[in-house]
Design a protein around this motif. Sequence first.
Motif, PDB file in Angstrom:
ATOM      1  N   ALA A  19       0.960  -1.098   0.089  1.00 24.75           N
ATOM      2  CA  ALA A  19       0.079  -0.099   0.185  1.00 24.75           C
ATOM      3  C   ALA A  19       0.670   1.209   0.035  1.00 24.75           C
ATOM      4  CB  ALA A  19      -0.992  -0.113   1.137  1.00 24.75           C
ATOM      5  N   ALA A  20       1.846   1.193   0.805  1.00 22.45           N
ATOM      6  CA  ALA A  20       2.885   2.417   0.957  1.00 22.45           C
ATOM      7  C   ALA A  20       3.340   2.653  -0.419  1.00 22.45           C
ATOM      8  CB  ALA A  20       3.855   2.152   2.102  1.00 22.45           C
ATOM      9  N   SER A  21       3.868   1.511  -1.184  1.00 20.76           N
ATOM     10  CA  SER A  21       4.729   1.655  -2.380  1.00 20.76           C
ATOM     11  C   SER A  21       3.721   2.119  -3.564  1.00 20.76           C
ATOM     12  CB  SER A  21       5.135   0.382  -2.736  1.00 20.76           C
ATOM     13  OG  SER A  21       4.133  -0.767  -3.294  1.00 20.76           O
ATOM     14  N   ARG A  22       2.384   2.075  -3.385  1.00 24.75           N
ATOM     15  CA  ARG A  22       1.532   2.772  -4.111  1.00 24.75           C
ATOM     16  C   ARG A  22       1.194   4.187  -3.956  1.00 24.75           C
ATOM     17  NH1 ARG A  22      -1.244  -2.422  -3.177  1.00 24.75           N
ATOM     18  NH2 ARG A  22      -2.969  -0.959  -1.868  1.00 24.75           N
ATOM     19  N   GLY A  23       1.828   4.616  -2.722  1.00 24.77           N
ATOM     20  CA  GLY A  23       1.616   6.033  -2.469  1.00 24.77           C
ATOM     21  C   GLY A  23       0.576   6.233  -1.412  1.00 24.77           C
ATOM     22  N   GLU A  24      -0.025   5.207  -0.909  1.00 24.32           N
ATOM     23  CA  GLU A  24      -0.972   5.337  -0.103  1.00 24.32           C
ATOM     24  C   GLU A  24      -0.417   5.796   1.336  1.00 24.32           C
ATOM     25  OE1 GLU A  24      -4.017   2.148   0.205  1.00 24.32           O
ATOM     26  OE2 GLU A  24      -3.610   1.736  -1.767  1.00 24.32           O
ATOM     27  N   ASP A  25      -0.790   6.404   2.139  1.00 22.52           N
ATOM     28  CA  ASP A  25      -0.409   6.743   3.624  1.00 22.52           C
ATOM     29  C   ASP A  25      -0.904   5.947   4.618  1.00 22.52           C
ATOM     30  OD1 ASP A  25       0.576   8.742   5.326  1.00 22.52           O
ATOM     31  OD2 ASP A  25      -0.960   9.967   5.554  1.00 22.52           O
ATOM     32  N   VAL A  26       0.128   5.279   5.342  1.00 24.24           N
ATOM     33  CA  VAL A  26       0.064   4.175   6.134  1.00 24.24           C
ATOM     34  C   VAL A  26       0.765   4.567   7.486  1.00 24.24           C
ATOM     35  CG1 VAL A  26       0.456   1.802   6.778  1.00 24.24           C
ATOM     36  CG2 VAL A  26       0.107   2.388   4.289  1.00 24.24           C
ATOM     37  N   VAL A  27      -0.065   4.662   8.544  1.00 26.67           N
ATOM     38  CA  VAL A  27       0.493   5.185   9.947  1.00 26.67           C
ATOM     39  C   VAL A  27       0.302   3.830  10.831  1.00 26.67           C
ATOM     40  CG1 VAL A  27       0.015   6.970  11.817  1.00 26.67           C
ATOM     41  CG2 VAL A  27      -0.185   7.613   9.505  1.00 26.67           C
TER      42      VAL A  27
END
Length: 92
Positions: free
Chosen positions: A34-42
């Motif tokens: 998900a992060a590699s697709r640009g999604e913000d993961v916290v």
Amino acid sequence: MGGRPQRLWPCGVVMTLMVNVHEAKTQLSRLLEAASRGEDVVIARNGEPVARLVPMSLAPRVPGAARGRGRLTEEFFAPLPDGMLDAFEGGR
């Protein structure tokens, strides 16, 4: 908190996906994707954000790009003090 990573809204706004530490440990591969697709993961601990997963942006290296940004003085080439030299050589 959890569930699937949020996608971009049609207007282009990124939704933040917040997951707890346990979920992050069990779903790390999915979160990295998900992060590699640009999604913000916290990642949160007890509901408090402590880390963010972001994609790596590796710019290509350009030979000589740092030329002229530093300089070596004569002190750089001077022999090291014995104690420091011993530390580098494992106390020999």
